[in-house]
Design an enzyme around this catalytic site. Structure first.
Site, mmCIF file in Angstrom:
data_model
loop_
_atom_site.group_PDB
_atom_site.id
_atom_site.type_symbol
_atom_site.label_atom_id
_atom_site.label_comp_id
_atom_site.label_asym_id
_atom_site.label_seq_id
_atom_site.Cartn_x
_atom_site.Cartn_y
_atom_site.Cartn_z
ATOM 1 N N ASP A 1 10.298 15.519 -52.036
ATOM 2 C CA ASP A 1 9.903 14.501 -51.046
ATOM 3 C C ASP A 1 11.012 13.459 -50.862
ATOM 4 O O ASP A 1 10.997 12.704 -49.890
ATOM 5 C CB ASP A 1 8.662 13.735 -51.551
ATOM 6 C CG ASP A 1 7.370 14.219 -50.909
ATOM 7 O OD1 ASP A 1 7.410 14.639 -49.746
ATOM 8 O OD2 ASP A 1 6.327 14.144 -51.591
ATOM 9 N N GLN B 1 0.796 15.389 -53.166
ATOM 10 C CA GLN B 1 0.352 14.959 -51.835
ATOM 11 C C GLN B 1 -0.218 13.541 -51.889
ATOM 12 O O GLN B 1 -1.040 13.216 -52.740
ATOM 13 C CB GLN B 1 -0.710 15.956 -51.320
ATOM 14 C CG GLN B 1 -1.137 15.742 -49.888
ATOM 15 C CD GLN B 1 -0.038 16.041 -48.870
ATOM 16 O OE1 GLN B 1 0.856 16.842 -49.105
ATOM 17 N NE2 GLN B 1 -0.092 15.360 -47.738
ATOM 18 N N LYS C 1 1.860 23.839 -46.218
ATOM 19 C CA LYS C 1 3.016 23.944 -47.118
ATOM 20 C C LYS C 1 2.953 25.273 -47.883
ATOM 21 O O LYS C 1 3.965 25.961 -48.051
ATOM 22 C CB LYS C 1 3.043 22.749 -48.078
ATOM 23 C CG LYS C 1 3.450 21.461 -47.360
ATOM 24 C CD LYS C 1 3.132 20.186 -48.135
ATOM 25 C CE LYS C 1 3.438 18.976 -47.251
ATOM 26 N NZ LYS C 1 2.924 17.704 -47.761
HETATM 27 N N1 GUN Z 1 1.200 12.619 -47.116
HETATM 28 C C1 GUN Z 1 1.549 12.559 -45.809
HETATM 29 N N2 GUN Z 1 2.855 12.874 -45.643
HETATM 30 C C2 GUN Z 1 3.349 13.141 -46.872
HETATM 31 C C3 GUN Z 1 4.630 13.544 -47.354
HETATM 32 O O1 GUN Z 1 5.606 13.694 -46.607
HETATM 33 N N3 GUN Z 1 4.733 13.733 -48.693
HETATM 34 C C4 GUN Z 1 3.686 13.546 -49.533
HETATM 35 N N4 GUN Z 1 3.884 13.746 -50.831
HETATM 36 N N5 GUN Z 1 2.481 13.178 -49.119
HETATM 37 C C5 GUN Z 1 2.314 12.978 -47.794
#
Ligand code: GUN
Length: 285
Positions: free
Chosen positions: A120, A97, A53
């Protein structure tokens, strides 16, 4: 005849190119979209996701902040950081995350993120707005699924779409988005009794059940669009989707591979959401 492969990597790169161009224009005008990512603890998979990211932000010209906190961070300290980011003017998207360490209540943390910065699309306000069809930040993987289907050129309106899986982060939102695109939607899940009878009626089949190679050719109507959201790590270390790609591609229409299908779209949609959030917060949308 073998079906056309939906190249998620290429589509993702095409979208990123457009995002980069738009961000470049905004930066020239003195405005830089910013994303903050918060990682608590040292889960190896999460570390990779967070690094990717951060890399995407740098490549596309976004401002990026990554907060790496120790695994024993208290919930109060994490909530204080979220609150600070909610008020920080150069941050337009906040992503915490998941999964979080067990002593932290994930729901309390998601609920604390400002809905306007919830890139998200997990906050109840955004989930509710998706449900009633109002503007919201869409969850990234479901948004990526819809984008891939649209780019096959297959019309969604009027089609019968079947979604296998009913999770809050994929199955449920994908079903709502397909409905919004005027598909007739059937949802199947692990307890569906007559699943094959239903999936064989699908013009568009989205599979997010979390079982490696679960869907073989006997589940698929000839010519159907097949989108595989599965990411299962096999004992031999290889990645497998929920769809048995080799057999299904012999009878389906356009189909996504794993890897290289839905996967690359998720971070791209996150970047798109961050740009949308930034423009809305800046009064540019
Ligand atoms: N952990 C695995 N996939 C995701 C996601 O799309 N967003 C977040 N915040 N954590 C994750």
């Amino acid at each position: 005849m073998t079906a056309p492969i939906i190249n998620g990597k290429q589509i993702s790169e095409d979208i990123r190119k457009d995002l980069r161009a738009e961000v470049e224009q905004l930066v020239k005008q003195g405005f830089t979209p910013g994303l903050a990512v918060v990682l608590v603890g040292e889960d190896p998979a999460s570390q990779v996701y967070v690094r990717n990211k951060e890399k995407a932000c740098h490549e596309l010209g976004y401002y990026s902040e990554v907060h790496r906190l120790p695994a024993d961070t208290s919930q109060a300290d994490l909530l204080a950081l979220v609150d600070k980011l909610n008020h920080q003017a150069n941050i337009h998207g906040i992503l915490v995350q998941l999964p979080l360490p067990k002593h932290i209540d994930e729901k309390a943390v998601i609920d604390a993120i400002s809905p306007e910065k919830d890139v998200d699309g997990f906050h109840p306000i955004n989930v509710g707005n998706l449900m009633i069809g109002d503007d919201s930040l869409l969850p990234c993987t479901p948004a990526g699924v819809i984008e891939l289907i649209k780019r096959t050129g297959v019309e969604i309106a009027g089609k019968h779409a079947v979604v296998i899986g009913r999770s809050n982060i994929v199955g449920k939102p994908v079903s709502l988005l397909l409905q919004r695109e005027n598909a007739t939607v059937t949802m199947c899940h692990s307890r569906t009794a007559n699943m094959k009878e239903l999936t064989r009626l699908a013009d568009i089949l989205v599979v997010a059940i979390g079982r490696a190679n679960f869907v073989d050719a006997s589940y698929v109507k000839p010519g159907a669009v097949v989108i595989d959201v599965g990411m299962n790590r096999l004992d031999n270390g290889k990645l497998a989707g929920d769809v048995d790609f080799e057999s299904v591609k012999e009878i389906s229409g356009p189909i996504t591979p794993v890897p290289g299908g839905v996967g690359p779209m998720t971070i791209t949609m996150l970047m798109q959401n961050t740009l949308i959030a930034a423009k809305r917060l800046q009064g540019l949308a």
